[in-house]
Design an enzyme around this catalytic site. Structure first.
Site, PDB file in Angstrom:
ATOM      1  CG  HIS A  62     -45.323  -7.068  43.051  1.00 44.83           C
ATOM      2  ND1 HIS A  62     -46.280  -7.314  44.240  1.00 44.83           N
ATOM      3  CD2 HIS A  62     -44.553  -8.486  43.281  1.00 44.83           C
ATOM      4  CE1 HIS A  62     -45.862  -8.369  44.947  1.00 44.83           C
ATOM      5  NE2 HIS A  62     -44.823  -9.213  44.262  1.00 44.83           N
ATOM      6  CG  HIS A  64     -42.956 -11.504  42.324  1.00 46.47           C
ATOM      7  ND1 HIS A  64     -42.448 -10.798  43.429  1.00 46.47           N
ATOM      8  CD2 HIS A  64     -41.938 -11.368  41.345  1.00 46.47           C
ATOM      9  CE1 HIS A  64     -41.209 -10.591  42.931  1.00 46.47           C
ATOM     10  NE2 HIS A  64     -41.129 -10.836  42.031  1.00 46.47           N
ATOM     11  CG  ASP A  66     -46.620 -14.554  45.448  1.00 45.71           C
ATOM     12  OD1 ASP A  66     -45.722 -14.031  44.451  1.00 45.71           O
ATOM     13  OD2 ASP A  66     -46.277 -14.053  46.824  1.00 45.71           O
ATOM     14  CG  HIS A  67     -48.459 -10.772  44.675  1.00 46.23           C
ATOM     15  ND1 HIS A  67     -48.559 -10.019  45.853  1.00 46.23           N
ATOM     16  CD2 HIS A  67     -47.348 -11.613  45.059  1.00 46.23           C
ATOM     17  CE1 HIS A  67     -47.793 -10.427  46.698  1.00 46.23           C
ATOM     18  NE2 HIS A  67     -47.061 -11.263  46.177  1.00 46.23           N
ATOM     19  CG  HIS A 120     -40.703  -7.123  46.266  1.00 46.28           C
ATOM     20  ND1 HIS A 120     -40.099  -8.013  46.761  1.00 46.28           N
ATOM     21  CD2 HIS A 120     -41.987  -7.723  45.509  1.00 46.28           C
ATOM     22  CE1 HIS A 120     -40.638  -9.349  46.683  1.00 46.28           C
ATOM     23  NE2 HIS A 120     -41.890  -9.177  45.729  1.00 46.28           N
ATOM     24  CG  ASP A 142     -44.755  -9.393  48.151  1.00 45.46           C
ATOM     25  OD1 ASP A 142     -45.861  -9.619  48.796  1.00 45.46           O
ATOM     26  OD2 ASP A 142     -44.468 -10.336  47.475  1.00 45.46           O
ATOM     27  CG  HIS A 180     -46.313 -12.790  51.398  1.00 49.13           C
ATOM     28  ND1 HIS A 180     -46.573 -14.253  51.069  1.00 49.13           N
ATOM     29  CD2 HIS A 180     -46.014 -12.043  50.181  1.00 49.13           C
ATOM     30  CE1 HIS A 180     -46.088 -14.111  49.763  1.00 49.13           C
ATOM     31  NE2 HIS A 180     -46.010 -12.922  49.429  1.00 49.13           N
TER      32      HIS A 180
HETATM   33 FE    FE Z   1     -45.497 -12.166  46.994  1.00 50.95          FE
HETATM   34 ZN    ZN Z   2     -43.629 -10.314  45.508  1.00 47.75          ZN
END
Ligand code: FE
Ligand code: ZN
Length: 269
Positions: A62, A64, A66-67, A120, A142, A180
């Site tokens: 996805h 985001h 942080d990915h 999410h 996530d 995570h």
């Molecule tokens: Fe994340």
């Molecule tokens: Zn995420």
């Protein structure tokens, strides 16, 4: 969905690479090739690639940051192909995917099927396959966490419940590769929901031991999630009763139970 374990039995290595504050970038190594999932930053991946591995593919679940924060740098430095959700805006994507699509990686000798698992984010996908004859895996970003699930930033409780039940129908021995390290906090909350769940109590002890040694608690296994993750257990009488009590009314559907649990977790400190 027809899933076939790879014919050759070359052992694969599955590594959660710690990144950013509490992310894992998953890496599979096999036949001198590697794939990674959700690189939030490039540096920890490059450190491993310096050992003569060829990075064949970057899989994204996805959008985001942080990915995806490491995607462009790794793509430029390695030439790896980037796979990601068709319905999301990504920093780079060579092969856009949605449910029913297949990812064929001849170098590493692996194949994955794509599932749509919105909730999410609106276009979140998962990659499902075998990394060797013994080990089915899902890279679920996530959406499903160990003893928890992702927050509903772009989806409804009904969508997330549907996505989780799709995952719940996979083989029970599937290794669940979440993005995570949230397990300890999730279990503290899950014990509020199901204080008498013996499997959850045992999991709390295992998790505490691993974290005390600074070890990852992942991958999880799907059967363990089905036994201990309240979000996968909305039909269980104990979980329903806890949600009813929390809501101070009778919740009449799995969606209502799920929504109550998600809000409960959001409010949990
Ligand atoms: Fe994340
Ligand atoms: Zn995420």
């Amino acid at each position: 969905m027809k899933l076939i374990a790879p014919a050759d039995d070359a052992p694969a290595t599955l590594i959660p690479i710690p990144a950013l504050a509490d992310n894992y970038i998953w890496m599979v190594q096999k036949n001198g090739h590697a794939l990674i999932v959700d690189p939030g930053e490039p540096a920890p991946v490059e450190a491993l690639l310096s050992h003569g591995l060829t990075l064949e593919a970057i899989l994204i679940t996805h959008h985001h940051n942080d990915h995806t924060g490491g995607v462009r740098a790794l793509q430029q430095r390695t030439g790896a192909r980037v796979y990601g959700p068709r319905a999301e805006n990504l920093p780079a994507c060579d092969v856009p995917l949605s449910e029913g699509d297949q990812v064929d990686l001849p170098g590493i000798g692996l194949q994955f099927h794509v599932l749509d698992i919105p909730g999410h984010t609106a276009g979140h996908i998962a990659y499902v396959g075998f990394i060797d004859a013994e080990r089915p895996v899902i890279f679920c970003g996530d959406t499903l966490f160990a003893a928890g699930c992702g927050r509903l930033f772009e989806g409804t409780p009904a969508q997330m419940l549907e996505s989780l039940s799709k995952i719940g129908n996979l083989r029970p021995e599937t290794l669940v590769c979440c993005a995570h390290e949230y397990t300890a906090a999730n279990i503290r909350w899950a014990l509020q929901v199901e204080p008498d769940n013996v499997a959850l109590q045992a999991r709390a002890r295992d998790t505490a031991r691993l974290r005390a040694q600074n070890q990852p608690t992942l991958p999880s296994r799907l059967d363990l999630e089905l036994q201990t993750n309240p979000f996968m257990r909305t039909w269980q009488p104990e979980v329903r009763a806890a949600a009813d009590h929390r809501a101070a009314r009778r919740l009449d559907s799995p969606q209502a139970v799920f929504a109550c649990l998600r809000q409960w977790k959001n409010d949990f400190k």
